[in-house]
Design a protein around this motif. Structure first.
Motif, mmCIF file in Angstrom:
data_model
loop_
_atom_site.group_PDB
_atom_site.id
_atom_site.type_symbol
_atom_site.label_atom_id
_atom_site.label_comp_id
_atom_site.label_asym_id
_atom_site.label_seq_id
_atom_site.Cartn_x
_atom_site.Cartn_y
_atom_site.Cartn_z
ATOM 1 N N UNK A 25 0.739 -1.382 -0.281
ATOM 2 C CA UNK A 25 -0.360 0.325 -0.013
ATOM 3 C C UNK A 25 1.050 1.300 -0.056
ATOM 4 N N UNK A 26 1.851 1.007 0.846
ATOM 5 C CA UNK A 26 3.152 2.458 0.538
ATOM 6 C C UNK A 26 3.749 2.141 -0.265
ATOM 7 N N UNK A 27 4.204 1.523 -0.036
ATOM 8 C CA UNK A 27 5.092 2.116 -1.953
ATOM 9 C C UNK A 27 5.598 1.302 -3.148
ATOM 10 N N UNK A 28 4.807 0.076 -2.859
ATOM 11 C CA UNK A 28 3.788 -0.805 -4.633
ATOM 12 C C UNK A 28 3.948 -0.121 -5.491
ATOM 13 N N UNK A 34 3.182 6.219 -13.828
ATOM 14 C CA UNK A 34 2.825 7.267 -14.592
ATOM 15 C C UNK A 34 1.096 6.798 -13.994
ATOM 16 N N UNK A 35 0.648 6.269 -12.887
ATOM 17 C CA UNK A 35 -0.674 6.277 -12.369
ATOM 18 C C UNK A 35 -1.246 7.773 -11.670
ATOM 19 N N UNK A 36 -2.091 8.117 -12.112
ATOM 20 C CA UNK A 36 -2.600 9.315 -11.222
ATOM 21 C C UNK A 36 -2.920 9.288 -9.773
ATOM 22 N N UNK A 38 -4.515 10.203 -7.284
ATOM 23 C CA UNK A 38 -5.902 10.133 -6.903
ATOM 24 C C UNK A 38 -5.807 8.370 -7.299
ATOM 25 N N UNK A 39 -5.377 7.667 -7.901
ATOM 26 C CA UNK A 39 -6.008 5.832 -8.039
ATOM 27 C C UNK A 39 -5.176 5.543 -6.992
ATOM 28 N N UNK A 40 -3.262 6.180 -6.907
ATOM 29 C CA UNK A 40 -2.714 5.819 -6.307
ATOM 30 C C UNK A 40 -3.465 5.379 -4.977
ATOM 31 N N UNK A 41 -3.660 6.523 -4.390
ATOM 32 C CA UNK A 41 -4.416 6.706 -3.095
ATOM 33 C C UNK A 41 -5.241 5.273 -2.847
#
Length: 117
Positions: A25-28, A34-36, A38-41
């Motif tokens: 969750x924190x580092x993947x 390139x992911x936004x 928002x999507x990362x969160x």
């Protein structure tokens, strides 16, 4: 395995599993730049839910045999081990001796919490 060993062993296993989820969750997302944001969160939150479902009961079960400080020290030591493996295998980062020595000092510090038991 005797029933009296479960409160000692089960929290360790559950904290290790929860740390795997939380490390992703924190580092993947660092592998997917390139992911936004928002999507990362959003993805991180979805990964963190199973982490909480493991960590909270692990601490509840573990509190019958470990102090809160010992549970936290255990969790931090497990985090260091999981992170080194994750960083090397998933992110492809080299494992440097300086990282191992630094984490080793933290690990030894965490072990001191168990000396007064």
């Amino acid at each position: 395995m005797s029933a009296s060993l479960w409160p000692k062993i089960l929290p360790v296993v559950m904290l290790a599993a929860s740390n795997i989820f939380m490390t992703f969750a924190w580092y993947g997302h660092l592998k997917h730049r390139t992911a936004t944001l928002f999507m990362v969160i959003l993805t991180s939150w979805m990964i963190a839910l199973p982490e909480y479902m493991l960590a909270v009961p692990a601490n509840r079960i573990g509190s019958t045999v470990y102090s809160p400080g010992q549970l936290k020290a255990m969790q931090e030591a497990i985090t260091l081990i999981v992170f080194v493996i994750f960083s090397a295998l998933y992110l492809g980062e080299p494992v440097r001796w300086t990282t191992l020595v630094g984490f080793g000092f933290i690990f030894v510090g965490a072990l001191f919490i168990f000396l007064n038991r």
